[in-house]
Design an enzyme around this catalytic site. Structure first.
Site, PDB file in Angstrom:
ATOM      1  N   GLU A  12     -67.910  -7.909 -18.670  1.00  0.00           N
ATOM      2  CA  GLU A  12     -68.501  -9.242 -18.818  1.00  0.00           C
ATOM      3  C   GLU A  12     -69.046  -9.494 -20.217  1.00  0.00           C
ATOM      4  OE1 GLU A  12     -70.197 -10.786 -15.375  1.00  0.00           O
ATOM      5  OE2 GLU A  12     -71.810 -11.871 -16.385  1.00  0.00           O
ATOM      6  N   ASP A 114     -69.735  -7.927 -14.206  1.00  0.00           N
ATOM      7  CA  ASP A 114     -70.911  -7.710 -13.352  1.00  0.00           C
ATOM      8  C   ASP A 114     -70.554  -7.897 -11.884  1.00  0.00           C
ATOM      9  OD1 ASP A 114     -72.292  -7.368 -15.654  1.00  0.00           O
ATOM     10  OD2 ASP A 114     -73.482  -9.202 -15.500  1.00  0.00           O
ATOM     11  N   TYR A 323     -81.221  -4.825 -20.020  1.00  0.00           N
ATOM     12  CA  TYR A 323     -80.737  -6.195 -19.908  1.00  0.00           C
ATOM     13  C   TYR A 323     -81.798  -7.112 -19.285  1.00  0.00           C
ATOM     14  CZ  TYR A 323     -77.386  -9.878 -19.057  1.00  0.00           C
ATOM     15  OH  TYR A 323     -76.726 -11.064 -19.074  1.00  0.00           O
TER      16      TYR A 323
END
Length: 695
Positions: A12, A114, A323
């Site tokens: 991604e 993801d 993240y």
DNA sequence: GCAAGGTC
């Protein structure tokens, strides 16, 4: 020689591609660049793996034909490369070109985006359109970017793409497009046709309900009737120490009742008839999900949710934190707790605290309920910064490190004490004390938690307490508070509208559209009218239940109970009925909206303080000749009054709702980039100048 | 100059 098969793996984002490449090989994977995209190549058994990142969505919904932006309603859409639909997507265009070329070399394909709906869709679109290989592709599913998880995921790649999830994702995009584009165009165009001036008036599945929260709250605030109530404020003497006490009834409805108590208790004493001590465990906080750190940062640093997200993204890109766009409140041992703590300990200010946690028997975090299939909660990586971090980002890192330590710490222990005594036979009072007996996680989360203590002298049953001071205090009930960007984002999170990554941006949009103003958010007249129009024509779009229904439909698509086509067709059918009615009432809608825009604009430049010279209204005016701004009297148009006050020429000028304490004139604020706003009184400023000249 | 979603 045996020919090696080539597999192209789509991730991604760049970070995920790098980690996947690192995880799938013992040595360092070879990296290459193509049109600005970095991809990796490595040999695995009899395969050559090419691991390549996307950049989020590379495809999106766009109008099928090149119709003017003004035309509505539009029903025909098609999935296109995002750069063909949106401006400033040159990077995505280059990446798509790179992926197309890499796809030509490959025999097999894997979607390793993801593990969520959007991830399934991002990979699918790329594999279908850029690689034309959807039937040769499998799906890889992992929920942490750790070596073990990634290797397991690689070994368990499914043989097909997850089409049902993809269809659900497409449906969400298409429905949002159909509603969003059509209603935004209808509102914008009806106002433009009436006023012949362009102002964007937008709405959508998330903007609508969010704006409605604010409009509804304003109605509550405006219609609120304060009622009075009384409290008994009392201090008592216990062995020579003066402490506060509380009356058994916290609030009293009438002054008579309150005064009656005061009269009967004043100057009297009582004996302690009950004393209880209870220990209360205070559990550590949960690991940070994005919304929680956005509200926590607002509390401690006064940063808006979107500023916070920007700072977190920088820390993430410097590999200092994980993240940040996550809604998870859970961690995973696979991230390597010990390594992180050792990393943190290299920084002197965390050394002792971090070491203490490491010496404990087990490292087990407290966790919250919220879960994100794609990412764990936000945690520090334990890495040291290679470059210097700016002071504000440094504070955020401190918050994240301390939060991380706190979730591994033990619960704090509080001792609550409650003593009761009765004065004049019937009036019961309490003395409340509270002490921290075990600091636990408080120590790690300092200064972001400030535990309060109320120390009271030792008491036992039978001890005499003497009332020292007692009076009745009048209070008024207050309306619910207006939202601020932080509490609004929390409300969106509670109602589950928008996503962690988009909420801050949507609030920014509401400001940009002129729907909402100020930190304590108030809706403008335009917002009220937009909500009015939508309530009449499509109450669905301002209701959070729209999102709920859409989710139900999406689940049904995933389970095969309904189809993507059926859901979209039904939406178009409903919208067509609505838009026929809107078309017939376009004039009225346009009139209402454009008048509100005018009103909002005038309002934002008109002062509440009248002209001290003639009593007419004062406005902020920009001189056509000198291009300078100043406060001028509206009587000037008729040539009746020449009153004016100068203003600062640079920075964002705002008329405040507060007034000068000295002269009563309305205050203004000037906000320059990167600076705190300066609040000043335009009238006193001029008089100050005059005084200086005199002296 | 429009949505909401992903990402830099």
């Amino acid at each position: 020689m045996k020919c090696l098969a080539r597999t192209l793996i789509i991730c991604e984002k760049p970070d995920a591609a790098r980690r996947l490449a690192d995880a799938l090989t013992e040595s360092k994977p070879a990296s290459y660049r193509k049109y600005g995209l970095t991809y990796y190549e490595l040999k695995k058994e009899n395969d050559i793996l090419t691991i390549c990142p996307a950049l989020g969505h590379l495809y999106t919904v766009g109008s099928k034909e090149e119709v003017p932006r003004r035309r509505y309603p539009v029903w025909d859409y098609v999935w296109k490369p995002i750069h063909e639909v949106e401006k400033g997507r040159e990077r995505q265009q280059e990446w798509l070109r790179a992926i197309e070329e890499l796809g030509r070399e490959a025999d097999h394909f894997i979607n390793a985006c993801d593990f969520d709906i959007e991830g399934s869709l991002i990979g699918y679109m790329i594999l279908k359109y850029a690689c034309q290989a959807e039937e040769k592709a499998g799906r890889m599913k992992y929920s942490t970017l750790t070596k073990t998880d990634l290797n397991n995921a690689y070994l368990n790649v499914s043989s097909n793409l997850d089409y049902d999830i993809v269809k659900a994702g497409m449906c969400r995009h298409e429905i949002d497009w159909l509603y969003g584009i059509n209603f935004s165009r209808a509102l914008t165009e009806s106002a433009r046709k009436h006023s012949e001036r362009y102002t964007t008036i937008s709405t959508g599945r998330v903007q609508g309900p969010t704006l409605n929260f604010i409009v509804e709250r304003e109605i509550e605030v405006k219609s609120f009737k304060p009622t009075s109530y009384w409290t008994i404020e009392v201090t008592v003497d216990v062995d020579g120490t003066i402490v506060k006490a509380q009356y058994s009834k916290k609030t009293l409805e009438t002054e008579t009742e309150a005064n009656h108590i005061v009269e009967n208790v004043k100057g009297k004493s009582g004996k302690i008839n009950d004393f209880k001590e209870t220990k209360m465990k205070v559990s550590p906080p949960y690991p940070f999900d994005l919304t929680t750190i956005q509200t926590e940062a607002h509390r401690h640093f006064h940063t808006s949710p979107s500023q916070t997200l920007r700072i977190l993204e920088n820390l993430y890109l410097q590999a200092l934190i994980s993240y940040p766009r996550t809604s998870s409140q859970k961690l995973s041992p696979s991230i390597g707790y010990r390594t992180i703590f050792n990393g943190i300990a290299r920084c002197p200010e965390y050394k002792n605290l971090s070491s203490e946690l490491l010496t404990g028997a087990t490292l087990k975090p407290v966790e919250g309920k919220k879960f994100d299939p794609a990412h764990p909660a936000i945690y520090p990586t334990g890495a040291m910064s290679k470059t210097s971090i700016e002071p504000r980002a440094r504070k955020f890192l401190d918050l994240i490190i301390k939060r991380f330590m706190a979730v591994f710490a033990s619960a704090a222990l509080r001792l609550n004490q409650k003593a009761s005594f009765i004065v004049n036979k019937e009036y019961q009072f309490y003395i409340n004390g509270s002490r921290i007996i075990e600091q636990g996680w408080f120590k790690y989360y300092h200064p972001y938690v400030k535990p309060t203590e109320t120390i009271i002298p030792p008491v036992e049953i039978g001890k005499e307490v003497v009332v020292k001071e007692i009076f009745a205090q009048k209070h008024f009930t207050t309306p619910p508070p207006r939202y601020n960007p932080s509490s609004l984002i929390k409300e969106m999170d509670n109602k589950e509208i928008g996503t962690k990554a988009t909420r801050a941006g949507i609030i920014d949009t509401l400001y940009k559209r002129g729907y909402i103003v100020d930190e304590a958010i108030r809706p403008t007249l335009l917002a009220t009218k937009v909500i009015e129009v939508l309530t009449e024509h499509c109450p669905r779009i301002i209701d959070v239940s729209f999102t709920r229904e859409l989710e139900i439909q999406m689940n049904k698509i995933e389970t095969g109970e309904t189809s993507h086509r059926a859901v979209v067709t039904d939406a178009i059918r409903q919208l067509k009925i609505i838009f026929e009615k809107i078309a017939s009432q376009e004039k009225e809608i346009g009139k209402e909206l454009s008048e509100a825009i005018m009103e909002s604009k005038t309002q934002s430049v008109t002062l509440k303080t009248p002209c001290p010279n003639c009593g007419a209204s004062l406005r902020i005016i920009r001189s056509k000749r000198t291009k300078k701004r100043f406060i001028g009297c509206s009587g000037a148009i008729k040539g009746e009054c020449r009153f004016s006050l100068p203003l600062m020429q640079f920075g964002i000028l705002k008329i405040l709702d507060t007034f000068c304490k000295k002269c009563g004139f309305q205050l203004v604020s000037i906000k320059s980039k990167g600076k705190r706003p300066i609040i000043s009184c335009p009238k006193c400023y001029v008089e100050g100048l005059a005084n200086r000249r005199e002296s």
